[in-house]
Design a protein around this motif. Structure first.
Motif, short mmCIF file in Angstrom:
data_model
loop_
_atom_site.label_atom_id
_atom_site.label_comp_id
_atom_site.label_asym_id
_atom_site.label_seq_id
_atom_site.Cartn_x
_atom_site.Cartn_y
_atom_site.Cartn_z
N ASN A 182 0.67 -1.21 0.00
CA ASN A 182 0.02 -0.06 -0.07
C ASN A 182 1.01 1.16 0.03
O ASN A 182 0.28 2.37 -0.62
N ARG A 183 1.97 1.15 0.76
CA ARG A 183 3.02 2.56 0.91
C ARG A 183 3.43 2.66 -0.66
O ARG A 183 3.52 3.71 -1.10
N ARG A 184 4.00 1.50 -1.10
CA ARG A 184 4.69 1.79 -2.60
C ARG A 184 3.78 2.15 -3.56
O ARG A 184 3.99 3.11 -4.24
N ARG A 185 2.45 1.65 -3.59
CA ARG A 185 1.41 1.97 -4.56
C ARG A 185 1.01 3.50 -4.12
O ARG A 185 0.80 4.15 -5.43
N ALA A 186 0.91 3.95 -2.95
CA ALA A 186 0.30 5.28 -2.68
C ALA A 186 1.66 6.21 -3.24
O ALA A 186 1.38 7.22 -3.86
N LYS A 187 2.91 6.01 -3.33
CA LYS A 187 3.98 6.90 -3.62
C LYS A 187 4.03 6.80 -5.32
O LYS A 187 3.84 7.96 -5.86
N ALA A 199 2.63 9.45 -10.71
CA ALA A 199 1.70 9.23 -12.00
C ALA A 199 0.92 10.74 -11.93
O ALA A 199 0.78 11.33 -12.98
N ASN A 200 0.27 10.77 -10.57
CA ASN A 200 -0.58 12.29 -10.65
C ASN A 200 0.32 13.34 -11.15
O ASN A 200 -0.07 14.10 -11.76
N ASN A 201 1.40 13.35 -10.56
CA ASN A 201 2.34 14.68 -10.74
C ASN A 201 2.60 14.94 -12.21
O ASN A 201 2.66 15.87 -12.77
N ALA A 202 3.07 13.52 -12.72
CA ALA A 202 3.39 13.60 -14.22
C ALA A 202 2.28 13.97 -15.02
O ALA A 202 2.33 14.77 -16.04
N THR A 244 0.73 3.64 -14.40
CA THR A 244 -0.64 3.05 -14.15
C THR A 244 -0.84 1.47 -14.66
O THR A 244 -0.96 0.66 -14.19
N VAL A 245 -0.07 1.28 -15.84
CA VAL A 245 -0.11 -0.02 -16.57
C VAL A 245 0.96 -0.87 -15.99
O VAL A 245 0.52 -2.12 -15.65
N ASN A 246 2.05 -0.46 -15.88
CA ASN A 246 3.27 -1.32 -15.75
C ASN A 246 3.47 -1.55 -14.09
O ASN A 246 3.38 -2.60 -13.66
N ASN A 247 3.14 -0.49 -13.42
CA ASN A 247 3.60 -0.53 -11.92
C ASN A 247 2.27 -0.57 -10.84
O ASN A 247 2.54 -0.99 -9.95
N LEU A 248 1.06 -0.16 -11.39
CA LEU A 248 -0.11 -0.31 -10.41
C LEU A 248 -0.98 -1.60 -11.06
O LEU A 248 -2.06 -1.54 -10.65
N GLY A 249 -0.43 -2.38 -11.74
CA GLY A 249 -1.13 -3.39 -12.10
C GLY A 249 -1.41 -4.46 -10.97
O GLY A 249 -0.87 -4.32 -9.99
N GLN A 250 -2.57 -5.24 -11.24
CA GLN A 250 -3.09 -6.25 -10.48
C GLN A 250 -2.51 -7.73 -10.58
O GLN A 250 -2.65 -8.34 -9.59
N VAL A 251 -1.79 -7.93 -11.72
CA VAL A 251 -1.49 -9.20 -11.96
C VAL A 251 -0.75 -9.94 -10.92
O VAL A 251 -0.92 -11.06 -10.20
N LYS A 252 0.56 -9.39 -10.73
CA LYS A 252 1.59 -9.83 -9.73
C LYS A 252 0.85 -9.92 -8.03
O LYS A 252 0.93 -10.90 -7.53
N ARG A 253 0.10 -8.75 -7.71
CA ARG A 253 -0.70 -8.64 -6.59
C ARG A 253 -1.52 -9.80 -6.33
O ARG A 253 -1.51 -10.74 -5.26
N ASP A 254 -2.40 -10.29 -7.44
CA ASP A 254 -3.18 -11.27 -7.37
C ASP A 254 -2.55 -12.45 -7.34
O ASP A 254 -3.00 -13.60 -6.39
N ARG A 255 -1.48 -12.67 -7.99
CA ARG A 255 -0.93 -13.78 -7.85
C ARG A 255 -0.25 -14.35 -6.49
O ARG A 255 -0.64 -15.51 -6.08
#
Ligand SMILES: [Zn+2]
Length: 268
Positions: free
Chosen positions: A59-64, A69-72, A85-96
Motif C-alpha cells: 500500500n505504501r509503495r502504491r501510494a507513492k 503518476a498524478n504529478n506527471a 498506471t499500466v506497468n507498476n499499478l497492475g493487479q497481476v502480480k498482486r493477485d498471484r
C-alpha cells in the motif's frame, strides 16, 4: 492452487474420525487449540504476519507511485502517467501473491482441523460464522480483515471436514469460556495469552483454558447456544457465589429452546 487443496481433501476423506469429544478454540497465532492442550496449525501466525507486512508495504509503495503518476499527469507527461498506471499499478502480480497466500492459509487451517478430527467423534466449537464486530466496522485495518477472513475459513473447514469424515460438529455458546477458570469457574483477567488471578492462584494458557471450557458447554443445563452474553456472566457468577457461601445448589433451570430470547440482565 485449488487443485492442491482438493487433492488433499480427497485423500483425507477416507480417513476415519476419532472417538473422543474434543473442544476447540480458534486462535490467531495457531489455527486451533484443543481441549487436550494441543495446538494445531502453528504456522498460521507467521503466515498472517508476513501477509500483513506485505500488505502494508504494498500500500505504501502504491501510494507513492500513484502520486508520481498524478504529478506527471499534472505536468502534461501523460505518457509517463500511463506507463506507471499500466506497468507498476497492475493487479497481476498482486493477485498471484494473494492467491498463493490464500492457498497456504487454507492448507494450514484444513490440516489443523484434520488433526483434531483424527481424535474426535464430536468436535465442539463456538459458531464462528457469527461475527460480533460486524463486517462494515472492519474497514481497511489489515490485521482485522485477516482475522475475520481466517475465522470464516476455520468455520468452513470445521463443518466441511467433520461432515466428510463422519464426526459430529456441535456449536456452543462460548461466552466467557476464555475468562472463566476451567477449574474453579471464577472469572479471571485475560492478559494476552494468559489468564490471571483465578482463585486457584494458577496462571492458565488462555486458549487451552477456553478449549477445555468449550465442550463442557455442550452439556450445560443453563447456558444454551443463544443465551445472551450478560446472562452467561450472571450464571457463572451465581455458580461461584453459591460455591463460596456453601448454599445448597438449586435445581438448574431447563435450557431454553434454541432461538428463545431472554432479556439480558442489567449490567452490574
Ligand atoms: Zn480457578
Amino acid at each position: 492452487m485449488h487443485y492442491q487443496i482438493d487433492a488433499f481433501q480427497m485423500r483425507s476423506s477416507r480417513r476415519p474420525c476419532g472417538a473422543r469429544m474434543i473442544g476447540v478454540d480458534k486462535g490467531y497465532t495457531e489455527a486451533l487449540t484443543d481441549s487436550e492442550g494441543e495446538h494445531h496449525g502453528t504456522r498460521l501466525g507467521t503466515l498472517l504476519a508476513a501477509e500483513s507486512d506485505r500488505g502494508k508495504e504494498r500500500n505504501r509503495r502504491r501510494a507513492k507511485l500513484r502520486s508520481i503518476a498524478n504529478n506527471a499527469a499534472r505536468r502534461g507527461d501523460h505518457a509517463k502517467a500511463h506507463r506507471i498506471t499500466v506497468n507498476n499499478l497492475g493487479q497481476v502480480k498482486r493477485d498471484r501473491q494473494a492467491a498463493r497466500h490464500r492457498a497456504q492459509v487454507r492448507t494450514e487451517i484444513f490440516t489443523a482441523v484434520h488433526r483434531v478430527v483424527d481424535k474426535a467423534a464430536t468436535v465442539v466449537a463456538e459458531d464462528l460464522t457469527k461475527s460480533f464486530a460486524g463486517r462494515k466496522r472492519l474497514g481497511k485495518n489489515v490485521n482485522r480483515r485477516l482475522a475475520a477472513w481466517t475465522k470464516a475459513i476455520t468455520a468452513e473447514a470445521l463443518a466441511n471436514v467433520s461432515e466428510r469424515r463422519g464426526s459430529a460438529f456441535v456449536h456452543v455458546n462460548a461466552a466467557y469460556t476464555a475468562q472463566a477458570c476451567h477449574r474453579c469457574g471464577r472469572l479471571g483477567r485475560r492478559d494476552g495469552d494468559r489468564l490471571h488471578r483465578t482463585v486457584c492462584g494458577v496462571v492458565w494458557q488462555a486458549d487451552v483454558n477456553a478449549a477445555i471450557n468449550i465442550p463442557r458447554r455442550a452439556g450445560d443445563p443453563d447456558i444454551a447456544l443463544h443465551t445472551p452474553h450478560q446472562r452467561v456472566r450472571q450464571i457463572l457468577q451465581d455458580r461461584t457465589d453459591r460455591h463460596r457461601t456453601r448454599l445448597p445448589v438449586q435445581d438448574s433451570r431447563p435450557a431454553p429452546p434454541s432461538g428463545e430470547r431472554i432479556i439480558p440482565t442489567a449490567q452490574h
